[in-house]
Write an enzyme that holds these catalytic residues in place. Sequence first.
Site, mmCIF file in Angstrom:
data_model
loop_
_atom_site.group_PDB
_atom_site.id
_atom_site.type_symbol
_atom_site.label_atom_id
_atom_site.label_comp_id
_atom_site.label_asym_id
_atom_site.label_seq_id
_atom_site.Cartn_x
_atom_site.Cartn_y
_atom_site.Cartn_z
ATOM 1 N N ASP A 51 13.308 56.033 37.647
ATOM 2 C CA ASP A 51 13.837 57.214 36.959
ATOM 3 C C ASP A 51 14.298 56.851 35.542
ATOM 4 O OD1 ASP A 51 16.125 55.841 37.688
ATOM 5 O OD2 ASP A 51 17.045 57.503 38.778
ATOM 6 N N SER A 52 14.151 55.560 35.179
ATOM 7 C CA SER A 52 14.316 55.156 33.773
ATOM 8 C C SER A 52 13.339 55.913 32.893
ATOM 9 C CB SER A 52 14.098 53.645 33.624
ATOM 10 O OG SER A 52 12.874 53.254 34.204
ATOM 11 N N ASP A 90 11.596 55.791 42.646
ATOM 12 C CA ASP A 90 13.000 56.200 42.727
ATOM 13 C C ASP A 90 13.136 57.596 43.302
ATOM 14 O OD1 ASP A 90 14.837 54.273 41.839
ATOM 15 O OD2 ASP A 90 14.228 54.565 39.757
ATOM 16 N N LYS A 118 13.309 54.005 46.508
ATOM 17 C CA LYS A 118 14.547 53.313 46.095
ATOM 18 C C LYS A 118 15.648 54.350 45.917
ATOM 19 C CE LYS A 118 14.946 51.239 41.819
ATOM 20 N NZ LYS A 118 16.060 51.956 41.164
ATOM 21 N N GLU A 120 20.102 54.653 45.099
ATOM 22 C CA GLU A 120 21.239 53.935 44.543
ATOM 23 C C GLU A 120 22.502 54.189 45.348
ATOM 24 O OE1 GLU A 120 21.758 54.955 40.427
ATOM 25 O OE2 GLU A 120 19.694 54.458 39.904
ATOM 26 N N GLU A 187 21.570 45.211 40.022
ATOM 27 C CA GLU A 187 21.520 45.407 38.566
ATOM 28 C C GLU A 187 22.853 45.024 37.935
ATOM 29 O OE1 GLU A 187 19.920 49.163 37.242
ATOM 30 O OE2 GLU A 187 20.567 48.829 35.179
HETATM 31 O O1 KIV Z 1 14.704 53.239 37.006
HETATM 32 C C1 KIV Z 1 14.495 52.032 36.790
HETATM 33 O O2 KIV Z 1 13.646 51.637 35.993
HETATM 34 C C2 KIV Z 1 15.313 51.061 37.519
HETATM 35 C C3 KIV Z 1 15.269 49.641 37.036
HETATM 36 C C4 KIV Z 1 16.103 49.484 35.836
HETATM 37 C C5 KIV Z 1 15.640 48.701 38.097
HETATM 38 O O3 KIV Z 1 15.995 51.406 38.431
#
Ligand code: KIV
Length: 270
Positions: A51-52, A90, A118, A120, A187
């Site tokens: 989600d970056s 994510d 993934k 969080e 992280e």
């Molecule tokens: O969203 C993402 O790219 C991440 C990485 C920074 C691990 O969660």
Amino acid sequence: MSTQAHNQNITLTTLQKIKKANQKFACLTAYDACFANVASSAGVEVLLVGDSLGMVLQGHDSTLPVTMLDMVYHVECVKRGNKGALIMADLPFMSYASETQTLDNAASLIRAGAQIVKLEGGAWIAATTKLLAERGIPVCAHMGLTPQSVNRIGGFHVQGRDTKQAQVILEEALLLQDSGANILLLECIPRTLARNITDSLEIPVIGIGAGPDTTAQIMVLHDVLGVSPITPRFVKNFLAGNNNGIPGAIESYVQAVKSATFPAAEHCFD
Ligand code: KIV
């Protein structure tokens, strides 16, 4: 260095074997077919559709605006270009707030081409992790600095520096493993804490800003290529000085992770 297909359908079993053999694997974010092809062909074992993308593609100042529609679109793109890497995706902000929502959204990511999702959090995602695991959906639990909680944390800061907080992170990591998580991602935590957690867990541990002792490293693609507007301490530009362009830069990153020459001391937190 030439770009060639290194990966032969990486699975969770492959990653578990790498951990057991005390070796390392490389992970990188990817958001489209072209870079998924280049990165997987360069030997990256895990492509994260992170989600970056809200920050590096969409220009937001956090990951919070990213939607399930965005995620599904980019997972589909990455799947088309991927050459054998494991695709992780994510679950974005507020997409796993209830059981029904979690199952529907995780299923959408898997249908789009992800092989593991993934999410969080710490202890509070244990029940969600169990729910997904029992229904056959692999989980990577993301701990330490969790960008979806940026407003609660009060910024993008290193986590786990005091002894009490470090102990909580270790205990919650063990709980998430017991709840069925297949991978842990850490992280921005001190190197010694990341090493302690990696040694305490059976599952592979991926690090970013967590020092060189985790089973794997992950970086944001735009950071590896030196085109991100901000450069945190843990970032290294692998394109600078590389004569083989973007494929060469990504191959250098993979080699540096596998030989444990990246991250170096200057990229770590105490
Ligand atoms: O969203 C993402 O790219 C991440 C990485 C920074 C691990 O969660």
